[in-house]
Design a protein around this motif. Structure first.
Motif, mmCIF file in Angstrom:
data_model
loop_
_atom_site.group_PDB
_atom_site.id
_atom_site.type_symbol
_atom_site.label_atom_id
_atom_site.label_comp_id
_atom_site.label_asym_id
_atom_site.label_seq_id
_atom_site.Cartn_x
_atom_site.Cartn_y
_atom_site.Cartn_z
ATOM 1 N N GLY A 1 0.829 -1.198 0.000
ATOM 2 C CA GLY A 1 0.000 0.000 0.000
ATOM 3 C C GLY A 1 0.864 1.249 0.000
ATOM 4 N N PRO A 2 0.300 2.380 0.421
ATOM 5 C CA PRO A 2 1.010 3.654 0.331
ATOM 6 C C PRO A 2 2.166 3.811 1.321
ATOM 7 N N ASP A 3 2.150 3.048 2.418
ATOM 8 C CA ASP A 3 3.228 3.131 3.402
ATOM 9 C C ASP A 3 4.169 1.929 3.245
ATOM 10 N N ASP A 4 5.023 1.709 4.221
ATOM 11 C CA ASP A 4 5.996 0.618 4.134
ATOM 12 C C ASP A 4 5.352 -0.743 4.379
ATOM 13 N N ASP A 5 5.641 -1.664 3.494
ATOM 14 C CA ASP A 5 5.223 -3.055 3.618
ATOM 15 C C ASP A 5 6.472 -3.895 3.423
ATOM 16 N N TYR A 6 6.887 -4.545 4.481
ATOM 17 C CA TYR A 6 8.205 -5.175 4.535
ATOM 18 C C TYR A 6 8.049 -6.679 4.688
ATOM 19 N N PRO A 7 8.509 -7.479 3.710
ATOM 20 C CA PRO A 7 8.322 -8.928 3.790
ATOM 21 C C PRO A 7 9.172 -9.567 4.885
ATOM 22 N N ALA A 8 8.619 -10.588 5.511
ATOM 23 C CA ALA A 8 9.354 -11.330 6.525
ATOM 24 C C ALA A 8 9.826 -12.665 5.962
ATOM 25 N N GLU A 9 8.945 -13.372 5.230
ATOM 26 C CA GLU A 9 9.291 -14.724 4.778
ATOM 27 C C GLU A 9 8.375 -15.158 3.643
ATOM 28 N N ILE A 10 8.888 -16.065 2.826
ATOM 29 C CA ILE A 10 8.070 -16.763 1.831
ATOM 30 C C ILE A 10 8.306 -18.250 2.032
ATOM 31 N N SER A 11 7.248 -19.029 1.965
ATOM 32 C CA SER A 11 7.389 -20.469 2.142
ATOM 33 C C SER A 11 6.366 -21.187 1.274
ATOM 34 N N PRO A 12 6.741 -22.380 0.783
ATOM 35 C CA PRO A 12 5.801 -23.153 -0.034
ATOM 36 C C PRO A 12 4.686 -23.735 0.839
ATOM 37 N N THR A 13 3.521 -23.905 0.251
ATOM 38 C CA THR A 13 2.401 -24.534 0.942
ATOM 39 C C THR A 13 2.227 -25.947 0.386
ATOM 40 N N GLU A 14 1.473 -26.767 1.085
ATOM 41 C CA GLU A 14 1.284 -28.157 0.672
ATOM 42 C C GLU A 14 0.568 -28.288 -0.664
ATOM 43 N N ASP A 15 -0.207 -27.286 -1.045
ATOM 44 C CA ASP A 15 -0.964 -27.351 -2.298
ATOM 45 C C ASP A 15 -0.207 -26.783 -3.502
ATOM 46 N N GLY A 16 1.099 -26.515 -3.342
ATOM 47 C CA GLY A 16 1.911 -26.047 -4.459
ATOM 48 C C GLY A 16 1.933 -24.541 -4.643
ATOM 49 N N ASN A 17 1.320 -23.810 -3.742
ATOM 50 C CA ASN A 17 1.331 -22.356 -3.792
ATOM 51 C C ASN A 17 2.358 -21.831 -2.794
ATOM 52 N N TYR A 18 2.303 -20.546 -2.470
ATOM 53 C CA TYR A 18 3.290 -19.946 -1.570
ATOM 54 C C TYR A 18 2.607 -18.988 -0.604
ATOM 55 N N LEU A 19 3.145 -18.916 0.605
ATOM 56 C CA LEU A 19 2.635 -18.017 1.627
ATOM 57 C C LEU A 19 3.693 -16.967 1.933
#
Length: 136
Positions: free
Chosen positions: A82-100
């Motif tokens: 959004g308009p302010d800071d959005d800072y990622p912490a982690e990405i990880s695969p999910t059991e259904d082949g997608n990502y969180l």
């Protein structure tokens, strides 16, 4: 005997250089505007790299996701935020082949979770709002 040892040593050095030879790539325009923070290998041998950018997106720091193939070539990029800071912490695969993706969001004032598919499309989001007095 010395010649044989030297020959074996040279062969070992050549083999070790071949095994560890790979690629080196730089992504983004400048280290002060983009930073990669984490990566996860995809099932086809490529990678998803997550970080932030201040150049693209909605404003402030935005989550920056890069999808690269096994040779390091960029397949696509996405930004989330959004308009302010959005800072990622982690990405990880999910059991259904997608990502969180989990992120700290000043734009939304809380911890933001995004589930994305293999091409970066958002499947759903969830926000855990920061409670009054809770530190960011």
């Amino acid at each position: 005997m010395k010649r044989l040892v030297l020959l074996i040593l040279v062969e070992v050095l050549i083999i070790s250089q071949t095994i560890y030879a790979g690629w080196i790539r730089t992504y983004g325009l400048h280290e002060s505007t983009e930073e990669g923070l984490s990566l996860v290998q995809t099932d086809d041998g490529g990678y998803l790299i997550i970080g932030y950018t201040t150049l693209w997106g909605s404003g402030g720091k935005d989550i920056w996701l890069l999808r690269i193939d096994s040779l390091g070539d960029t397949l696509w990029t996405r930004t989330y935020g959004g308009p302010d800071d959005d800072y990622p912490a982690e990405i990880s695969p999910t059991e259904d082949g997608n990502y969180l993706i989990s992120a700290y969001s000043s734009s939304l004032d809380g911890v933001w979770f995004l589930k994305i598919n293999r091409i970066g499309d958002t499947l759903w989001t969830h926000l855990h709002k920061r409670l009054e007095g809770e530190s960011p």
